[in-house]
Each structure stands twice: as structure tokens, then as C-alpha cells.
Motif scaffolding. Structure first.
Motif, PDB file in Angstrom:
ATOM      1  N   LEU A  25       3.697   5.615  -5.598  1.00  0.00           N
ATOM      2  CA  LEU A  25       3.448   5.868  -7.188  1.00  0.00           C
ATOM      3  C   LEU A  25       2.380   6.742  -7.614  1.00  0.00           C
ATOM      4  O   LEU A  25       2.394   7.004  -8.718  1.00  0.00           O
ATOM      5  N   VAL A  26       1.317   6.987  -6.690  1.00  0.00           N
ATOM      6  CA  VAL A  26       0.447   7.869  -7.169  1.00  0.00           C
ATOM      7  C   VAL A  26       1.005   9.152  -7.122  1.00  0.00           C
ATOM      8  O   VAL A  26       0.542  10.074  -8.004  1.00  0.00           O
TER       9      VAL A  26
ATOM     10  N   VAL B 158      -5.285   3.789  -9.237  1.00  0.00           N
ATOM     11  CA  VAL B 158      -5.158   5.048  -8.337  1.00  0.00           C
ATOM     12  C   VAL B 158      -6.510   5.064  -7.568  1.00  0.00           C
ATOM     13  O   VAL B 158      -6.701   5.584  -6.486  1.00  0.00           O
ATOM     14  N   GLU B 159      -7.695   4.810  -8.336  1.00  0.00           N
ATOM     15  CA  GLU B 159      -9.064   4.954  -7.703  1.00  0.00           C
ATOM     16  C   GLU B 159      -9.539   4.132  -6.723  1.00  0.00           C
ATOM     17  O   GLU B 159      -9.767   4.421  -5.790  1.00  0.00           O
ATOM     18  N   ILE B 160      -8.944   3.001  -6.688  1.00  0.00           N
ATOM     19  CA  ILE B 160      -9.086   2.066  -5.831  1.00  0.00           C
ATOM     20  C   ILE B 160      -8.362   2.295  -4.514  1.00  0.00           C
ATOM     21  O   ILE B 160      -8.929   2.305  -3.371  1.00  0.00           O
ATOM     22  N   LEU B 161      -7.180   2.675  -4.664  1.00  0.00           N
ATOM     23  CA  LEU B 161      -6.228   3.118  -3.500  1.00  0.00           C
ATOM     24  C   LEU B 161      -6.876   4.359  -2.837  1.00  0.00           C
ATOM     25  O   LEU B 161      -7.148   4.515  -1.455  1.00  0.00           O
TER      26      LEU B 161
ATOM     27  N   TYR C 228       9.244   2.651 -11.771  1.00  0.00           N
ATOM     28  CA  TYR C 228       7.760   2.111 -11.574  1.00  0.00           C
ATOM     29  C   TYR C 228       6.944   3.086 -11.734  1.00  0.00           C
ATOM     30  O   TYR C 228       7.109   4.193 -10.948  1.00  0.00           O
ATOM     31  N   SER C 229       5.498   2.705 -12.177  1.00  0.00           N
ATOM     32  CA  SER C 229       4.505   3.578 -12.040  1.00  0.00           C
ATOM     33  C   SER C 229       3.210   2.840 -11.913  1.00  0.00           C
ATOM     34  O   SER C 229       3.067   1.416 -12.004  1.00  0.00           O
TER      35      SER C 229
ATOM     36  N   LEU D 197       0.908  -1.181  -0.092  1.00  0.00           N
ATOM     37  CA  LEU D 197      -0.103   0.049  -0.067  1.00  0.00           C
ATOM     38  C   LEU D 197       1.011   1.284   0.015  1.00  0.00           C
ATOM     39  O   LEU D 197       0.557   2.075  -0.519  1.00  0.00           O
ATOM     40  N   LYS D 198       1.805   1.163   0.866  1.00  0.00           N
ATOM     41  CA  LYS D 198       2.834   2.524   0.774  1.00  0.00           C
ATOM     42  C   LYS D 198       3.617   2.630  -0.559  1.00  0.00           C
ATOM     43  O   LYS D 198       3.599   3.828  -0.982  1.00  0.00           O
TER      44      LYS D 198
END
Length: 123
Positions: free
Chosen positions: A58-59, A111-114, A103-104, A52-53
Motif C-alpha cells: 500500500l506504500v 509510511v514513515e514508520i514502515l 485500501y490505502s 507488513l507485506k
């Protein structure tokens, strides 16, 4: 606590009544068993603080492994292991830039889920 919160039976139906139309509509709207199994595996990936971090970083910015290691104060092998796990479920992607690997996040859905998860826990 009020009596309402103490009464366990308040959260179940007091009579048995089957709603055929609602059941039919709900069943027709369900996805395949395979889809739910894939979703379960994807959500398991989100069940790890380190992953998660990494995704949160990466966001904000595409980063190379060295940058992620530095930010999280982790070894390159530990970060690489987590990135491989994220790649295996198509949550992150990478691009070689000479001797660096940047990385991306794989796409806007990640992005939306996170972001929705973070927003939910902060409510």
C-alpha cells in the motif's frame, strides 16, 4: 574477539552516581502510561509478516482486496482479516468504489514508520 567485547562489565556504570537534573528532564519528557500502552498495541500490529507485506504494497499503490490476494497468493478471508486488524489501529483506510473496496495507508506516519523500519534492518 577483543577483550573489550568479552568484558561484560563494560556496559554498566562502575560507580553509582545519580544525575538529578538528567533524571528530572527525562521524567518530564515521558508520555502518559496510556500513550505507551497504545504505542505497544500499534507496534504489535507491525510484528506480523503478512501485515507488513500488505502495508508495503500500500506504500506503492492503493489496492483492492482482490489485488492484495493475488499478489500475496492468499485467500480473501485471510487478507480481509489482516486488513480489519490494520483498520482497527487506524493504519489503513478504505474507500468503496462501486462494488470494489480500495485500501490505502491511513496517513504519512504509517509510511514513515514502515520505511524507517526497513531502512534500519537494511543498515
Amino acid at each position: 574477539m577483543s577483550d573489550e567485547k568479552n568484558n561484560i562489565a563494560d556496559d554498566v556504570c562502575q560507580i553509582k552516581e545519580i544525575h538529578i537534573d538528567a533524571i528530572k528532564k527525562a521524567k518530564e519528557g515521558m508520555d502518559s502510561e496510556e500513550t505507551y500502552m497504545k504505542l505497544e498495541e500499534t507496534f504489535k500490529i507491525f510484528g506480523n509478516t503478512t501485515r507488513l507485506k500488505i502495508m508495503s504494497l500500500l506504500v506503492i499503490e492503493d489496492l483492492c482486496v482482490c489485488d492484495i490476494c493475488e499478489i500475496l497468493n492468499m485467500s480473501q478471508s485471510a487478507v480481509s482479516h489482516q486488513l480489519r486488524t490494520l483498520r482497527s489501529k487506524n493504519l489503513v483506510k478504505y474507500q468503496k468504489e462501486g462494488k470494489l473496496v480500495r485500501y490505502s495507508l491511513a496517513d504519512k506516519h504509517v509510511v514513515e514508520i514502515l520505511n524507517m523500519g526497513i531502512e534500519h534492518v537494511l543498515e
